[in-house]
Design a protein around this motif. Structure first.
Motif, mmCIF file in Angstrom:
data_model
loop_
_atom_site.group_PDB
_atom_site.id
_atom_site.type_symbol
_atom_site.label_atom_id
_atom_site.label_comp_id
_atom_site.label_asym_id
_atom_site.label_seq_id
_atom_site.Cartn_x
_atom_site.Cartn_y
_atom_site.Cartn_z
ATOM 1 N N SER A 147 0.820 -1.210 0.000
ATOM 2 C CA SER A 147 0.000 0.000 0.000
ATOM 3 C C SER A 147 0.854 1.259 0.000
ATOM 4 O O SER A 147 0.700 2.144 -0.847
ATOM 5 N N TYR A 204 -5.687 0.112 13.127
ATOM 6 C CA TYR A 204 -6.421 -1.146 13.042
ATOM 7 C C TYR A 204 -5.487 -2.310 12.723
ATOM 8 O O TYR A 204 -5.708 -3.443 13.161
ATOM 9 N N ASP A 220 -12.855 -8.716 16.873
ATOM 10 C CA ASP A 220 -13.237 -7.578 16.028
ATOM 11 C C ASP A 220 -12.003 -6.853 15.509
ATOM 12 O O ASP A 220 -11.989 -6.372 14.368
ATOM 13 N N LEU A 223 -10.824 -8.643 12.423
ATOM 14 C CA LEU A 223 -11.710 -8.408 11.283
ATOM 15 C C LEU A 223 -11.473 -7.018 10.696
ATOM 16 O O LEU A 223 -11.286 -6.865 9.479
ATOM 17 N N TYR A 224 -11.461 -6.005 11.561
ATOM 18 C CA TYR A 224 -11.246 -4.643 11.072
ATOM 19 C C TYR A 224 -9.854 -4.486 10.468
ATOM 20 O O TYR A 224 -9.672 -3.788 9.457
ATOM 21 N N VAL A 226 -7.995 -6.758 8.932
ATOM 22 C CA VAL A 226 -7.941 -7.385 7.609
ATOM 23 C C VAL A 226 -8.668 -6.523 6.580
ATOM 24 O O VAL A 226 -8.169 -6.292 5.470
ATOM 25 N N LEU A 227 -9.859 -6.037 6.946
ATOM 26 C CA LEU A 227 -10.629 -5.211 6.013
ATOM 27 C C LEU A 227 -9.882 -3.934 5.649
ATOM 28 O O LEU A 227 -9.828 -3.542 4.469
ATOM 29 N N VAL A 228 -9.292 -3.284 6.639
ATOM 30 C CA VAL A 228 -8.564 -2.039 6.383
ATOM 31 C C VAL A 228 -7.316 -2.309 5.557
ATOM 32 O O VAL A 228 -7.010 -1.584 4.600
ATOM 33 N N VAL A 230 -6.595 -4.837 3.454
ATOM 34 C CA VAL A 230 -6.908 -5.217 2.075
ATOM 35 C C VAL A 230 -7.490 -4.022 1.310
ATOM 36 O O VAL A 230 -7.108 -3.748 0.166
ATOM 37 N N GLY A 231 -8.424 -3.310 1.937
ATOM 38 C CA GLY A 231 -9.022 -2.158 1.271
ATOM 39 C C GLY A 231 -8.008 -1.073 0.963
ATOM 40 O O GLY A 231 -8.011 -0.488 -0.128
#
Length: 249
Positions: A147, A204, A220, A223-224, A226-228, A230-231
């Motif tokens: 990133s 996160y 949680d 989860l947050y 991984v989402l952050v 990858v996004g």
């Protein structure tokens, strides 16, 4: 063709890195100094998290390694512009996305290798963490590097000199480190600072890595994180590719 072109660019830059043994080892020096001279000061202190002080500190140091290293990756593009390397690449049929991916994957490989060295040193100093958690941590380091290296290369294509690039990167890197809780959990600070840190995406990632280092994989935070991660990687690569195309790289 994209995979083929990416492999060619990746191989070219990886060979350059492998020839510079000093640079490979020097990149891990600063986090290693924090580990050796700062880590023992935290032993036995109530840090407000699960696990030992090493399980709190080491994930932050790994992300610090990726944060500072990847953000400064764009210096290479500036040097290549001055040497005419980018100009020569412009006339080749290689995909613009491959020109970016080859570079950022090289950065990810280098920083994961340095992260392995740092974890080995931490294990010698007393870190105890599950293997799955350590491997998940390497995954976060790789995503963060992809990133930030993508954004760093994109920024470097927009500036002309290292004198312009350096201050811009410093203006981003220091607040990011301080507000992400890389050194210590943000929950130790005042409430307003903890709230402010939630606007920093790296917060996160470090929370997720600290959970992974104590074997908590379904929280949680995970989860947050991984989402952050990858996004953020998808957005950064998209922005970097667009800049490479419009700049004729």
């Amino acid at each position: 063709m994209l995979l083929h072109d990416t492999a060619i660019v990746y191989g070219r830059y990886l060979r350059q890195s492998l020839r510079s043994h000093f640079a490979l080892l020097f990149g891990v020096l600063m986090p290693l100094l924090y580990l050796v001279f700062f880590g023992p000061l935290l032993t036995g202190l109530p840090l407000g998290g699960r696990g030992s002080s090493w399980q709190v500190l080491v994930p932050g140091l790994l992300l610090q390694l990726g944060l500072f290293g990847a953000l400064f990756a764009g210096f290479m593009i500036i040097l290549e512009n001055g040497q005419g390397v980018v100009e020569r690449m412009r006339v080749t049929p290689v995909s613009r996305l491959a020109l970016l991916l080859g570079r950022v994957l090289r950065e990810a490989t280098v920083f994961v290798f340095q992260a392995v060295l740092l974890v080995l040193a931490a294990l010698a100093m007393g870190l105890r963490a599950p293997l799955a958690g350590i491997l998940i941590g390497f995954g976060f380091v790789a995503l963060l590097t992809v990133s930030l290296a993508s954004l760093s290369y994109a920024l470097a294509m927009k500036v002309r000199t290292p004198q312009e690039f350096g201050p811009l990167v410093n203006a981003v890197s220091m607040p990011s480190m301080l507000l992400s809780g890389l050194m210590l959990p943000m929950t130790l600070g005042p409430a307003w600072l903890d709230v402010l840190s939630h606007f920093m995406p790296f917060r996160y990632l470090v929370d997720a890595m600290r959970d992974a280092y104590v074997g908590a994989y379904t929280t949680d935070h995970m989860l947050y994180g991984v989402l952050v991660a990858v996004g953020f990687a998808v957005v950064a690569v998209t922005v970097g590719t667009r800049v490479f195309r419009t700049a004729g790289a």
